[in-house]
Structures are given as C-alpha cells and as structure tokens.
Scaffold this motif. Structure first.
Motif, PDB file in Angstrom:
ATOM      1  N   LYS A   1       0.821  -1.209   0.000  1.00 35.48           N
ATOM      2  CA  LYS A   1       0.000   0.000   0.000  1.00 35.48           C
ATOM      3  C   LYS A   1       0.856   1.261   0.000  1.00 35.48           C
ATOM      4  O   LYS A   1       0.695   2.135  -0.849  1.00 35.48           O
ATOM      5  CB  LYS A   1      -0.917   0.013   1.231  1.00 35.48           C
ATOM      6  CG  LYS A   1      -1.830  -1.185   1.362  1.00 35.48           C
ATOM      7  CD  LYS A   1      -2.745  -1.073   2.564  1.00 35.48           C
ATOM      8  CE  LYS A   1      -2.035  -1.053   3.918  1.00 35.48           C
ATOM      9  NZ  LYS A   1      -1.349  -2.314   4.270  1.00 35.48           N
ATOM     10  N   SER A   2       1.771   1.321   0.957  1.00 38.44           N
ATOM     11  CA  SER A   2       2.596   2.528   1.055  1.00 38.44           C
ATOM     12  C   SER A   2       3.442   2.709  -0.189  1.00 38.44           C
ATOM     13  O   SER A   2       3.605   3.830  -0.684  1.00 38.44           O
ATOM     14  CB  SER A   2       3.515   2.452   2.279  1.00 38.44           C
ATOM     15  OG  SER A   2       2.748   2.384   3.446  1.00 38.44           O
ATOM     16  N   THR A   3       3.984   1.613  -0.682  1.00 36.48           N
ATOM     17  CA  THR A   3       4.814   1.705  -1.869  1.00 36.48           C
ATOM     18  C   THR A   3       3.993   2.269  -3.031  1.00 36.48           C
ATOM     19  O   THR A   3       4.482   3.128  -3.786  1.00 36.48           O
ATOM     20  CB  THR A   3       5.361   0.309  -2.228  1.00 36.48           C
ATOM     21  OG1 THR A   3       5.991  -0.226  -1.068  1.00 36.48           O
ATOM     22  CG2 THR A   3       6.364   0.384  -3.349  1.00 36.48           C
TER      23      THR A   3
ATOM     24  N   LEU B   1      -3.816   9.667   1.505  1.00 38.71           N
ATOM     25  CA  LEU B   1      -3.650   9.452   2.944  1.00 38.71           C
ATOM     26  C   LEU B   1      -3.233   8.006   3.179  1.00 38.71           C
ATOM     27  O   LEU B   1      -3.983   7.084   2.871  1.00 38.71           O
ATOM     28  CB  LEU B   1      -4.979   9.730   3.675  1.00 38.71           C
ATOM     29  CG  LEU B   1      -5.609  11.107   3.446  1.00 38.71           C
ATOM     30  CD1 LEU B   1      -6.983  11.173   4.107  1.00 38.71           C
ATOM     31  CD2 LEU B   1      -4.709  12.206   3.989  1.00 38.71           C
ATOM     32  N   ASP B   2      -2.047   7.827   3.712  1.00 45.09           N
ATOM     33  CA  ASP B   2      -1.564   6.466   3.949  1.00 45.09           C
ATOM     34  C   ASP B   2      -1.859   6.068   5.393  1.00 45.09           C
ATOM     35  O   ASP B   2      -1.264   6.598   6.323  1.00 45.09           O
ATOM     36  CB  ASP B   2      -0.060   6.389   3.657  1.00 45.09           C
ATOM     37  CG  ASP B   2       0.412   4.938   3.523  1.00 45.09           C
ATOM     38  OD1 ASP B   2      -0.431   4.026   3.617  1.00 45.09           O
ATOM     39  OD2 ASP B   2       1.624   4.738   3.329  1.00 45.09           O
ATOM     40  N   GLU B   3      -2.780   5.163   5.557  1.00 44.95           N
ATOM     41  CA  GLU B   3      -3.215   4.697   6.880  1.00 44.95           C
ATOM     42  C   GLU B   3      -3.466   5.850   7.846  1.00 44.95           C
ATOM     43  O   GLU B   3      -2.814   5.947   8.888  1.00 44.95           O
ATOM     44  CB  GLU B   3      -2.196   3.698   7.454  1.00 44.95           C
ATOM     45  CG  GLU B   3      -2.040   2.497   6.544  1.00 44.95           C
ATOM     46  CD  GLU B   3      -1.422   1.286   7.230  1.00 44.95           C
ATOM     47  OE1 GLU B   3      -1.381   1.254   8.461  1.00 44.95           O
ATOM     48  OE2 GLU B   3      -1.004   0.357   6.515  1.00 44.95           O
ATOM     49  N   PRO B   4      -4.441   6.694   7.499  1.00 42.52           N
ATOM     50  CA  PRO B   4      -4.649   7.896   8.323  1.00 42.52           C
ATOM     51  C   PRO B   4      -5.113   7.607   9.737  1.00 42.52           C
ATOM     52  O   PRO B   4      -4.932   8.444  10.609  1.00 42.52           O
ATOM     53  CB  PRO B   4      -5.724   8.672   7.543  1.00 42.52           C
ATOM     54  CG  PRO B   4      -6.409   7.659   6.700  1.00 42.52           C
ATOM     55  CD  PRO B   4      -5.366   6.638   6.356  1.00 42.52           C
TER      56      PRO B   4
ATOM     57  N   LEU C   1       1.802  10.942   4.708  1.00 42.16           N
ATOM     58  CA  LEU C   1       2.434   9.630   4.645  1.00 42.16           C
ATOM     59  C   LEU C   1       2.229   8.860   5.943  1.00 42.16           C
ATOM     60  O   LEU C   1       1.820   9.407   6.949  1.00 42.16           O
ATOM     61  CB  LEU C   1       3.929   9.789   4.371  1.00 42.16           C
ATOM     62  CG  LEU C   1       4.246  10.405   3.017  1.00 42.16           C
ATOM     63  CD1 LEU C   1       5.735  10.649   2.890  1.00 42.16           C
ATOM     64  CD2 LEU C   1       3.763   9.505   1.894  1.00 42.16           C
ATOM     65  N   GLN C   2       2.571   7.579   5.866  1.00 41.20           N
ATOM     66  CA  GLN C   2       2.353   6.717   7.016  1.00 41.20           C
ATOM     67  C   GLN C   2       3.257   7.090   8.187  1.00 41.20           C
ATOM     68  O   GLN C   2       2.798   7.286   9.300  1.00 41.20           O
ATOM     69  CB  GLN C   2       2.587   5.265   6.615  1.00 41.20           C
ATOM     70  CG  GLN C   2       2.258   4.279   7.706  1.00 41.20           C
ATOM     71  CD  GLN C   2       2.355   2.850   7.198  1.00 41.20           C
ATOM     72  OE1 GLN C   2       2.837   2.600   6.101  1.00 41.20           O
ATOM     73  NE2 GLN C   2       1.898   1.926   7.989  1.00 41.20           N
ATOM     74  N   ASP C   3       4.567   7.159   7.915  1.00 42.84           N
ATOM     75  CA  ASP C   3       5.438   7.606   8.999  1.00 42.84           C
ATOM     76  C   ASP C   3       5.529   9.111   8.881  1.00 42.84           C
ATOM     77  O   ASP C   3       6.283   9.633   8.098  1.00 42.84           O
ATOM     78  CB  ASP C   3       6.827   6.966   8.980  1.00 42.84           C
ATOM     79  CG  ASP C   3       7.178   6.422   7.635  1.00 42.84           C
ATOM     80  OD1 ASP C   3       7.923   5.456   7.545  1.00 42.84           O
ATOM     81  OD2 ASP C   3       6.723   7.013   6.637  1.00 42.84           O
TER      82      ASP C   3
HETATM   83 MG   LIG Z   1       2.291   1.118   4.734  1.00 45.63          MG
END
Ligand SMILES: [Mg+2]
Ligand SMILES: Nc1ncnc2c1ncn2[C@@H]1O[C@H](COP(=O)(O)OP(=O)(O)OP(=O)(O)O)[C@@H](O)[C@H]1O
Lengths: 265, 325
Positions: free
Chosen positions: B46-48, B162-165, B86-88
């Motif tokens: 997902k993040s990629t 939104l990555d894993e908001p 982003l996620q982080d």
């Molecule tokens: Mg991720």
C-alpha cells in the motif's frame, strides 16, 4: 493567489525553521562552546606561564609575550567544528520523515540541502565569535590589529564549512544521525595531530610528520601568524588554501550524497 | 478526466541481499470526488503504491496519471495538484502547530497575510485551534494525525493521498477523522486512502481495491464486492470434532474455520431450517447456527484465502508461523 515562492523565500523559510529549532534546544549548543572555552582557559592557565607571558625572554617564547594569542586559534578551530551540526540536522529530517514531506512539495531540492549548511555556518560564526570575545577579554591582541580577528573568523568559517560538508556526506551516506555524529570523531586527530600547544618545529619526529599532512596545522598556523607575528603572507595564504581545499572536497561529497538522498529510489 | 489512473504499475526494490517485488501489478482508476480505499494487510504494498503515485518513488514499470499528468514525467505539476499524508509522519516535533501550518503555507507560495488566514482556517478545520501554540511534541497520536491531515490540505489539493490515516487511533478519534475525510469529499476533494481496517474501508470508501502481496485481487464498491460472494453466509458451530467432520460430508462446498463451518447460499435465513433438519437427522449436534449478509471480511477471505482480521483461527500469520496464537 498562490505563486510558486522564489528560491530565496524557500531557503529563508527552511533556514528560519532550523534556527528556531536551534534556539529551542539551546543546551545542545553548550558542550561545544564549553569545550572550546575550556581549551582557552586551561591551556592558557597551564601553559601560558611556561611558554609565553612571564616566561618571555626564555628560549620557549614563541608567543611574543602573549600566549592567549598563540592558543586562541586552537579554541577557534575547535569552535568551528560546530559546523558538523549541518549533517545532524539533515539526517534528523530524513529520519523523522520531514525530508519526505518537503520532497512531496514543489520545493527546490537544493534548498533542502542548503538550509542546514547555512545554519551550520551561522553556528560556526557565532561560536567562533563568542570564543574570540572571551579571548579578547583575557588578553588576545592580534599582531596585525583588530582586522586579525576578522581574518581568524573567516578562516574558521571556511574550516567549519568543511566539517559541515563532511557531516552531511557522512550522515546521508550512513542514513543515521550516528553517522553524522561520527563527524565529530575526526575532532581528536584534527586537533591534536597538529601544532596545538607548541610550534611545529618543536614537535617530535612522527608527530611532526603527521601534522604536516593535517590541514588543521596550516589553518592554525595561518591564524597564529596574524595573531602572533604579523603579516606573513605565505603562511596566511597556506591556511586559506588548506581550509578551502578541505571545504571544496567535502562540499563536493556532500552535494553528491545529497543528490543521492533526494533522488527517487 | 479521471482523478487517478493507474495502469499495471510495479515496484522492485533492489537491496544488497535480494530483490523485493513490493508491488507486482496494480491497476485501478479513481473518479473525481470519490473516496477510494486501498485495503490490504501489512506488507501488501500500500505505502509503496502511494509513494509511487505521489512522485516520491520511481515507478519500476507501468504508468500512472493524476488528473491527466503523468506521474513519472510531469512530477512537478503532479506535486502541485496533490496533498500527501504519509504513514510515517514527517512532523517537526519542536515547532508548534501554528508554525508548521504557517511555514507550510509560505512554502506553497501564499503571501504572509494569506498564510496566516490559511493557518487559522486549517487549525479550525482539524480542530487544533486550542493546541495551536503548543509544540507538536506535546500532541497526542490523534492530534498528530489530524495535524498531518491538515498539513496535507494547505495547498487546497484536488487529490488527497492518505496512507493509513487512522492506524493507532482509538475508535472515537478514528470516527472524528472519518467525518473530516467525508467532509472533504463532499467539498469535491478526491481522496485515496490506504487502510488495513475492513470497517474503515466499508464505512469510508466509495470504492475499494483489495491489495495483497503486491496485487489488486478485487475492486468495486463495498456492495459489489459483497455481492460477489453470491449470497448470504450461514455459519454452523459444533462442540466436537466428530460432529464437525460428519457435517462436512453433508454440507456441500463448505469452508472450515476452527470449529465453524460456513456455506454461502441465496436466502440464508430461509434455508437454515432445512439444513438443521438434515444435520440432526444424521445425529449431528449443532451448537449454534446463524445467517448473515456477507462482510468485507468474507470477501477478503474469498479472494485471498485468509482473513484480514477477526477470526483468530485462520489468520495468515498463523499459517506462516504455525503455533502463533
Ligand atoms: Mg504502509
Ligand atoms: N525501501 C525498501 N526496500 C526494500 N523493500 C521494501 C522497501 N520498502 C518496502 N519494501 C517491502 O515492500 C513490501 C511492501 O511494503 P509496503 O510498505 O508498501 O507495505 P504496506 O502495505 O504499506 O504495509 P503496512 O500496512 O505495514 O504499512 C514489504 O515487503 C516491504 O518489506
């Protein structure tokens, strides 16, 4: 309503942000200032009596009667190592993900690299000035007059930028703040494999050889020349050359590594 | 024009030891004004995928366009149209919320005055006005997520990634964020979000792509996906293994999950009595039986062969690690 901000506005914003960070962590500045000031006081206190001042007229008097003039460059060089903070700022931003956020915005990638360099430079200038002020208070008096302080400061600046470049390159390459911190590891050989306490002629064989290959030697000698002797153009020039070459090399590596860091994987 | 169009993108990471195919083949398209959910477990890619679409990672193969601009070749104009969280989260802990909004607005090119206005608007929008002058270090996880969302909105993006908001938020904070995201959608912002929560995809996303091991394995609205199961799910529970084994022989096409058997049929509730009769006629004791509309979890099970969450007996980690409870 939105117009893409100029390069300089971007640079200003990111620089200001880093300065805020420095101001909010003032204690982080103390160790380096403390070490530099410590050098000045302790060496002056411990060695000044033997080598300079009161010992004038003895064969040891290479300080022309003012040992503070002689030892101040060592403290200044030590203060200029604060330029190594540049790499630490950059790596902190990479580690925290702030770097990625900037990359996702239409910001010049050079600005992202330049801002920590500028803040590193400001630190060098401030710390070196502070040490110089302390030096002046305890009796430093350049042989060439007040302009000597400016010359020493400019040498410290170039030298500090060399360390800034080194820390950026080391930090980005290792990708961790430890890597950037490792820049300070160079500190000991840089400071002590050099004519730190006595002129180069007075060093013992192997140390004299090592010192000859240490660019710090030429920077310190150059600073000393204006502090102790007066205008000795070739020595002065060698200092600028050594600092300049060191800075050019490390900045080159910083640019290369920074380009790698901003490149998409 | 489509908001986002992704055609067969791939991402291969080459590390010193090996090569990782993080994203093998992902395609989907997102209409303007919808919330699109990428649902998948840890490591699904997902993040990629998000990083590639937001120009932060180079696409190994395939192509993607954002509002008609090619992500690979027109990355500058893509970056101007999108907002990214982003996620982080990359947040400057030592600055205050207000300072972060202000400097971000300035970087996007707002004048000093407009930046102030924008800062106040956004602080209000994400409910951080009270905490605006505190350092971000002191914010709670939920506040940081809201700050992150706010920062991604500074340039009034048409498309928001939104990555894993909501990962790591409590149910209450999660709902607050959901409402905010829905409000944005209602104002015309297209949202692409990733999640590993079925409930979130179900509740929030207008359309969903299920992604697993770098591949899109199903795509559609929540209802379409559920309908693809082909009926209702009846679950039979048994108190002993023998009954379960016997029942297995009688119930055609059933799937075992721990002590449960599940079958998918049309009109599940109506068919329960006949199934129960048949089983009891064979001396099989049923502990419990229920019929339910299929859930996204059932869809997930069908397309990937394992469950994303919920049933502890058939999660993937257990298949991999064996004794892991
Ligand atoms: Mg991720
Ligand atoms: N820079 C990288 N180098 C090597 N492998 C990577 C890199 N980034 C991601 N991967 C691998 O690619 C795969 C997909 O990772 P990704 O971060 O996209 O997953 P994800 O779906 O976002 O998972 P999560 O829910 O845990 O955030 C993982 O196996 C991960 O280890």
């Amino acid at each position: 309503m939105i117009t893409k901000p100029s390069f300089f506005i971007q640079l200003g914003i990111l620089t200001k942000r880093l300065i805020l960070r420095v101001l909010r962590r003032p204690l982080a500045e103390l160790p380096n200032i403390f070490i530099s000031a410590f050098f000045l006081f302790v060496y002056d206190g411990a060695l000044g009596g033997v080598f300079g001042g009161t010992a004038s007229g003895t064969p040891f008097d290479f300080a022309n009667g003012n040992f503070v003039n002689f030892i101040l460059p060592v403290s200044i060089v030590s203060a200029s190592l604060s330029g190594a903070a540049s790499g630490i700022y950059l790596v902190e931003d990479i580690e925290s993900g702030v770097f990625k956020r900037y990359q996702s915005m239409p910001i010049s990638r050079w600005v992202i690299i330049l801002a920590p360099m500028i803040v590193g430079a400001i630190r060098v200038l401030l710390q070196a000035s502070l040490i110089m002020l302390i030096g002046k208070i305890i009796g430093a008096d350049p042989a060439v007059g007040t302009v000597g302080f400016l010359i020493v400061l400019s040498l410290a600046f170039i030298w500090g930028m060399g360390f800034a470049g080194y820390s950026v390159a080391a930090g980005v390459k290792s990708g961790s703040s430890q890597g950037a911190q490792a820049a300070t590891f160079l500190f000991f050989p840089a400071i002590f494999l050099a004519p730190t306490f006595v002129p180069r002629e007075a060093l013992k064989g192997w140390l004299e050889t090592a010192a000859a290959y240490n660019p710090t030697t030429y920077v310190i000698e150059s600073m000393r020349s204006v502090m102790v002797e007066g205008w000795v153009i070739d020595v002065l020039f060698r200092g600028y050359l050594a600092a300049g070459i060191f800075a050019a090399i490390t900045l080159f590596f910083a640019v290369i590594s920074a380009r790698k860091a901003t490149e998409k994987a | 024009m489509l908001a986002v169009e992704v055609k067969n993108i791939k991402k291969t990471f080459k590390t010193k030891k090996d090569t990782v195919e993080a994203v093998k083949d992902v395609s989907f398209s997102v209409e303007k004004g919808e919330i699109f959910g990428l649902l998948g477990p840890n490591g699904a890619g997902k993040s990629t995928t998000i990083l590639m679409l937001t120009t932060l990672l180079r696409i190994t193969d395939g192509e993607a366009t954002i509002l008609g601009s090619d992500v690979a070749t027109e990355d500058k104009s893509v970056r101007e149209k999108i907002g990214v969280a982003l996620q982080d989260t990359g947040i400057d802990n030592i600055l205050t919320g207000r300072e972060l909004f202000f400097s971000t607005a300035r970087l996007w090119g707002y004048s000093t005055k407009d930046s102030e206005t924008r800062t106040n608007e956004l602080l209000e929008l994400v409910g951080l006005t009270e905490a605006a002058d505190r350092r971000v270090k002191t914010y709670s996880g939920g506040m940081k997520r809201r700050l992150d969302l706010g920062l991604s909105l500074v340039n009034s993006p048409e498309i928001l990634f939104l990555d894993e908001p909501t990962t790591g938020l409590d149910p209450g904070s999660r709902r607050v964020l959901w409402d905010e995201i829905k409000r944005l959608r209602d104002r015309g912002v297209t949202v692409i979000l990733t999640t590993q929560y079925l409930e979130e995809a179900d509740e929030l996303a207008d359309r969903i792509a299920i992604i697993d091991e770098g591949l899109v394995v199903a795509e559609g609205t929540s209802d379409q996906l559920k309908a693809s199961i082909g009926g209702d799910v009846i679950t039979f529970s048994f108190s002993n293994k023998l009954d379960l084994e016997n029942a297995k022989k009688i119930l055609n096409d059933c799937k075992q999950e721990g002590n449960d058997l599940r079958i998918t049929v049309q009109d599940g509730a109506g068919k329960i009595p006949s199934f129960v009769n048949e089983l009891t006629a064979n001396n099989i004791e049923i502990e419990a039986v229920s019929a339910s509309k299929p859930t996204l979890d059932d869809v997930f099970l069908k397309v990937t062969g394992y469950r994303l969450e919920g049933s502890e007996t058939s999660t993937k980690s257990e298949e991999v690690f064996g004794e892991n409870q």
